[in-house]
Design an enzyme around this catalytic site. Sequence first.
Site, mmCIF file in Angstrom:
data_model
loop_
_atom_site.group_PDB
_atom_site.id
_atom_site.type_symbol
_atom_site.label_atom_id
_atom_site.label_comp_id
_atom_site.label_asym_id
_atom_site.label_seq_id
_atom_site.Cartn_x
_atom_site.Cartn_y
_atom_site.Cartn_z
ATOM 1 C CG ASN A 9 -1.773 1.202 1.373
ATOM 2 O OD1 ASN A 9 -1.871 1.989 0.431
ATOM 3 N ND2 ASN A 9 -2.418 1.371 2.519
ATOM 4 C CE LYS A 11 -0.250 3.453 4.653
ATOM 5 N NZ LYS A 11 -0.341 3.644 6.071
ATOM 6 C CG HIS A 99 -6.175 2.176 4.838
ATOM 7 N ND1 HIS A 99 -5.791 3.170 5.714
ATOM 8 C CD2 HIS A 99 -5.148 1.291 4.780
ATOM 9 C CE1 HIS A 99 -4.566 2.880 6.159
ATOM 10 N NE2 HIS A 99 -4.156 1.745 5.604
ATOM 11 C CD GLU A 101 -3.160 5.821 6.433
ATOM 12 O OE1 GLU A 101 -3.070 5.781 5.197
ATOM 13 O OE2 GLU A 101 -2.267 5.395 7.192
ATOM 14 C CD GLU A 168 -3.961 -2.130 7.363
ATOM 15 O OE1 GLU A 168 -2.798 -2.354 7.013
ATOM 16 O OE2 GLU A 168 -4.571 -1.097 7.041
ATOM 17 N N GLY A 174 1.872 2.606 10.883
ATOM 18 C CA GLY A 174 2.890 3.655 10.753
ATOM 19 C C GLY A 174 3.541 4.071 12.056
ATOM 20 C CB SER A 206 4.368 -1.442 12.512
ATOM 21 O OG SER A 206 3.998 -0.095 12.720
#
Length: 244
Positions: A9, A11, A99, A101, A168, A174, A206
């Site tokens: 990913n 991003k 996701h 985010e 996740e 991150g 991570s």
Amino acid sequence: MSKPIIVANWKCNPATQKEAELLFNSVKKGALKIKKAEAVICPPFIYLGTIYKRQATGIKLGAQNCFWENPPTGGGAFTGEISPRMLRDLGCSYVILGHSERRRYQRESDRDINKKLIAALKGGLKVILCVGENESENKKGKTFEVIKNQLKKDLKLISNFNGSVAYEPVWAIGTGKSCRVQDAKKVNTFIKKILGKKTPVLYGGSVNSQNAGDYIKNAGFNGLLVGGASLKPKEFLEIIKKAA
Ligand code: PGA
């Protein structure tokens, strides 16, 4: 047992098309040699065209999002959106949906995600649905409740979901604080109990070359969703090797 799926990913990276091509090329060479894992690269939409031209059989392409309408013509009056049909045309076989985010910055609700899932599945894309608890939910011991709720709402009206789920934990994304393998394993089992043993479940948060093998071998995950480390070709290839 089927091959583990290792999803990159990217991003909102890298900053230029040239860098995206370089990154893809350096991953491609190495990834093609590893036959026991399936590599899926999910670049930003804007690089899909150029990467598709450089794609080789053996490496799959995916998108990080798609729109919830998939008009028969493949398009419509939806400013700024990208339809599943357009993604298929650019060689995408996968799409990441839900996701954290996007749930956070684009305020995507479970209802939005549900609509996107329906459109993506109808459009022939393999969905990777992301679920996971945030830090405070984790501290309150609400992990399982949160995940059950997300699955219920995101998969509403979808019978026989044939995509994958990525666990996740939001606090692990991150941050360098990956989820303990034994805890992640319990979530893997929990998701499979709800959706069936055959549903591929991925871990993300991570992931690096040190912990990648553990999630596959000791926690029974069917793949990994890799963010930061997927931008470093050497490290990403090492992750694929460990998973394989
Ligand atoms: P990370 O991101 O590997 O950088 O933690 C994972 C993800 O957001 O999919």
